[in-house]
Design an enzyme around this catalytic site. Structure first.
Site, PDB file in Angstrom:
ATOM      1  N   ILE A  59       0.842  -1.201   0.000  1.00 25.45           N
ATOM      2  CA  ILE A  59       0.000   0.000   0.000  1.00 25.45           C
ATOM      3  C   ILE A  59       0.877   1.251   0.000  1.00 25.45           C
ATOM      4  CG2 ILE A  59      -1.640   1.356   1.382  1.00 25.45           C
ATOM      5  CD1 ILE A  59      -2.891  -1.371   2.216  1.00 25.45           C
ATOM      6  N   ARG A  62       2.403   1.724  -3.421  1.00 29.49           N
ATOM      7  CA  ARG A  62       1.400   2.177  -4.396  1.00 29.49           C
ATOM      8  C   ARG A  62       0.962   3.614  -4.133  1.00 29.49           C
ATOM      9  NH1 ARG A  62      -2.265   4.203  -6.963  1.00 29.49           N
ATOM     10  NH2 ARG A  62      -3.622   3.136  -8.448  1.00 29.49           N
ATOM     11  N   GLU A  63       0.797   3.941  -2.873  1.00 28.73           N
ATOM     12  CA  GLU A  63       0.253   5.250  -2.534  1.00 28.73           C
ATOM     13  C   GLU A  63       1.267   6.378  -2.652  1.00 28.73           C
ATOM     14  OE1 GLU A  63      -2.771   5.492  -2.706  1.00 28.73           O
ATOM     15  OE2 GLU A  63      -3.821   5.140  -0.839  1.00 28.73           O
ATOM     16  N   SER A  64       2.508   6.149  -2.214  1.00 23.13           N
ATOM     17  CA  SER A  64       3.449   7.271  -2.121  1.00 23.13           C
ATOM     18  C   SER A  64       4.850   6.975  -2.637  1.00 23.13           C
ATOM     19  CB  SER A  64       3.561   7.714  -0.662  1.00 23.13           C
ATOM     20  OG  SER A  64       4.207   6.701   0.101  1.00 23.13           O
TER      21      SER A  64
END
Length: 188
Positions: A59, A62-64
């Site tokens: 996560i 993917r997010e940052s």
């Protein structure tokens, strides 16, 4: 042997050596592409909230892309891209009285909040990873509405039916990254 044949032999030998080096260091190359940054914090809070640390890492990736100062066009902040309203709600549930939105740029707080939120979603959606990821991205209210209105079943083989294109991409991407992280690191 002519000069051209010697040059070809040297070139072919070089290619074979490069192939052997790549083959022997394939894990190292993959780990450079998919690092385990903030490993101590991820494992600490994933363990505390009974989350899979490789899912949390997927996560974050993917997010940052592991940028603690990341901010999305919609205002999500930090490593795990937590929305301001969600962060305030999490802080209230965790009884953190002096919380400020800027705290989301601190890796420890962001990872702590993100893990709490994943655990909360996991409880609500009875551990269904697909629903948890969809809710993490689109919000629990949207996921409940999709399920209630039979817009989406929440099943893994029907990810392509998620009503929000961004959420569809998010869920697929995180699942792929999660598998990659499991393959690379779980056996260690």
């Amino acid at each position: 042997m002519g000069k051209g044949q010697i040059t070809l032999l040297i070139f072919m030998t070089f290619i074979v050596l490069v192939a052997i080096i790549i083959y022997l260091n394939l894990d190292l190359i993959w780990k450079m592409l998919y690092p385990l940054k903030y490993e101590d914090l991820v494992f600490k809070y994933a363990d505390f909230f009974d989350n899979d640390p490789y899912l949390v890492t997927a996560i974050i990736y993917r997010e940052s892309r592991f940028n603690p100062k990341a901010i999305s066009s919609k205002g999500a902040m930090g490593l795990m891209q937590i929305m301001p309203d969600t962060a305030r709600w999490i802080a209230k549930n965790l009884r953190i009285e002096n919380f400020k939105l800027e705290d989301l740029y601190k890796p420890e707080i962001n990872i702590y909040f993100g893990n709490w939120y994943l655990a909360n979603l996991s409880e609500e959606f009875e551990g269904n990873l697909i629903l948890i990821l969809a809710a993490y991205n689109a919000g629990r209210g949207n996921v409940k509405k999709w399920l209630k209105n039979n817009e989406w079943s929440g099943k893994v083989h029907q990810i392509d039916q998620i009503p929000f294109p961004e959420t569809k991409k998010f869920v697929s991407s995180v699942l792929n990254l999660y598998q990659r992280y499991l393959q690379l690191y779980e056996r260690e």
